[in-house]
Design an enzyme around this catalytic site. Structure first.
Site, PDB file in Angstrom:
ATOM      1  CG  ASN A   7      -1.950   1.039   1.251  1.00 31.07           C
ATOM      2  OD1 ASN A   7      -1.907   1.952   0.420  1.00 31.07           O
ATOM      3  ND2 ASN A   7      -2.885   0.941   2.172  1.00 31.07           N
ATOM      4  NE  ARG A  91      -6.368   1.474  -0.367  1.00 29.39           N
ATOM      5  CZ  ARG A  91      -6.473   2.572   0.350  1.00 29.39           C
ATOM      6  NH1 ARG A  91      -5.465   2.991   1.077  1.00 29.39           N
ATOM      7  NH2 ARG A  91      -7.594   3.256   0.350  1.00 29.39           N
ATOM      8  CG  HIS A 180     -13.385   3.317   2.346  1.00 33.58           C
ATOM      9  ND1 HIS A 180     -14.164   4.324   2.879  1.00 33.58           N
ATOM     10  CD2 HIS A 180     -12.108   3.620   2.657  1.00 33.58           C
ATOM     11  CE1 HIS A 180     -13.384   5.198   3.491  1.00 33.58           C
ATOM     12  NE2 HIS A 180     -12.134   4.806   3.369  1.00 33.58           N
ATOM     13  NE  ARG A 241     -10.387  12.316   2.900  1.00 36.37           N
ATOM     14  CZ  ARG A 241     -10.395  11.000   2.779  1.00 36.37           C
ATOM     15  NH1 ARG A 241     -11.456  10.381   2.322  1.00 36.37           N
ATOM     16  NH2 ARG A 241      -9.344  10.306   3.093  1.00 36.37           N
ATOM     17  CD  GLU A 384      -9.363  -0.998   3.843  1.00 35.75           C
ATOM     18  OE1 GLU A 384      -9.505  -0.496   2.730  1.00 35.75           O
ATOM     19  OE2 GLU A 384      -9.173  -0.329   4.875  1.00 35.75           O
TER      20      GLU A 384
END
Ligand code: AMP
Length: 403
Positions: A7, A91, A180, A241, A384
């Site tokens: 990642n 990823r 996601h 955010r 994940e």
């Protein structure tokens, strides 16, 4: 099969080496502060031990070389030969509308990842650097791109379109892509397993509530709708955010503050959300501490977050025409019983009802729904990396690249 999951962020590289025959994480770690001038930080955990040291990593190639070194030499080595690794899963945040599933890396795939970098500049270019470093340093091991966006490719146009002129959508590919995806897919599968029912017959609402947060509506295992949009900026109030906001307000702020496009981008992504409203932190633990001390803005940020999740649950209940289970996952969803309780309060009419005795203090896989509630309510720790490794294996098998 052994899969190395990578990642890559703009200045970081996280990795996990997973034995997919038993799910064991053989080694995991990260390289931080890559290419930042000073020393990079390197951490590896394997064989029940942890090593942390300062190292030199001016770019992702040097970072990948450090990872290879840690996996194959020294006290924490877990493979004698790199060729024991069957595949590498990378990823990728943005795959546009080109990747409904993971893809074995070739020139076309790399070109598209670069092209979609315009939509996710912080992530896609770094991921490409990681892929190219792996190609150079581990040329015999197949690399696979696993996209955050793939799972959302089942949305139909009414769900993914914005009401902009159709020609602009065609030209610029501005539409909802979501994010996601690997997490929503993983917890949906786990929920079905826990219910002992086929995913194909279930209606699920999955809430990935972390520093970045999104809610998805899933019917028969396929995404119907999701709260993140063209980028991960849309939807819920997040750590930093803004989430949903009137586009006219963005223009108004830019005009009145004299912000450039780049400055406004930083403002919306880094200065808003829980941090912006509370003025304290983007971390729920800090917000709740401040709330306990009577801080009103911390309480406001908390209430706004909870309300927004509720709104999406209500909307998705309507879109799905029901809900068999709601799932909470990621940092907040897995750990914060107060938030889970607040979100589910008043949802009895939808058949969603949480038992405080099961919810309180729960930080593990558990059904926290009240006895007799129509819908299950699950806390499911996301994984994940495992999900990326699973998709990596599927892709190499399909391409006939299994040794
Ligand atoms: P993630 O992005 O999934 O790693 O989630 C990170 C966020 O989860 C943090 O910013 C916190 O807001 C939240 N979080 C992590 N641990 C806890 C906890 N024990 N209680 C409440 N919130 C937590």
């Amino acid at each position: 099969m052994i899969v190395l999951v990578m990642n890559s962020g703009s200045s970081s590289l996280k990795f996990q080496l997973i034995d997919m025959d038993n799910g064991d994480v053989m080694s995991k770690g990260l390289v931080e502060r890559i290419g930042m001038g000073g020393d990079a930080g390197f951490e590896v955990k394997a064989k029940g031990e942890k090593i942390k040291k300062d190292v030199k990593a001016d770019d992702h190639k040097q970072a990948v070389a450090l990872v290879i070194d840690a996996l194959t030499t020294g006290d924490l080595a877990v493979v004698d030969d790199l060729n024991n690794i069957d595949a590498i899963g990378h990823r990728i945040v943005q795959g546009g509308d080109s990747f409904p599933k993971a893809a074995v890396v070739d020139q076309r795939v790399k070109d598209l990842v670069r092209e979609y970098g315009a939509m996710a500049p912080l992530h896609n270019y770094a991921a490409l650097a990681g892929i190219e470093a792996c190609e150079e340093l581990m040329p015999t091991i197949p690399s696979v791109c696993v996209f955050d966006t793939s799972y959302h490719m089942t949305m139909d146009p009414a769900h993914y379109m914005y009401a902009i002129p159709y020609d602009d959508y065609k030209e610029l590919k501005v539409r909802r892509y979501g994010a996601h995806g690997t997490s929503h897919k993983y917890v949906a599968r786990e929920a079905a397993k826990a219910m002992g029912r086929p995913l194909e017959e279930l209606k699920l609402i999955t809430c990935h509530l972390g520093n970045g947060a999104s809610v998805s509506a899933i019917k028969g295992g396929k995404i119907v709708d999701t709260s993140m949009g063209f980028t991960p900026l849309e939807g819920l109030v997040m750590g930093t955010r803004v989430g949903d906001i009137d586009a006219a307000a963005v223009l108004f702020i830019m005009k009145n503050k004299g912000y450039s496009i780049d400055e406004m981008d930083t403002y919306l992504n880094k200065k808003c959300g829980l941090l912006g409203v509370s003025g304290i932190s983007n971390d729920f633990r800090d917000l709740e501490d401040a709330m306990q001390e009577g801080n009103e803005r911390a309480k406001l940020a908390y209430d706004m977050f909870v309300l927004q999740v509720k709104k999406y649950i209500g909307a998705y209940y309507a879109e799905l025409d029901g809900c068999d289970a709601i799932v909470f996952t990621a940092g907040i969803g897995e750990n914060d019983d107060l938030v889970r309780g607040s979100i589910c309060k008043g949802l009895d009419a939808l058949g969603i009802s949480v038992d405080p005795a099961k919810n309180d203090g729960c930080r593990e896989f558990r059904d926290i729904s009240k006895e007799g509630a129509k819908a299950h309510a699950f806390v499911i720790p996301t994984n994940e990396e495992y999900a990326i490794a699973t998709e990596t294996i599927e892709a190499v098998k399909e391409a006939g690249l299994v040794k």
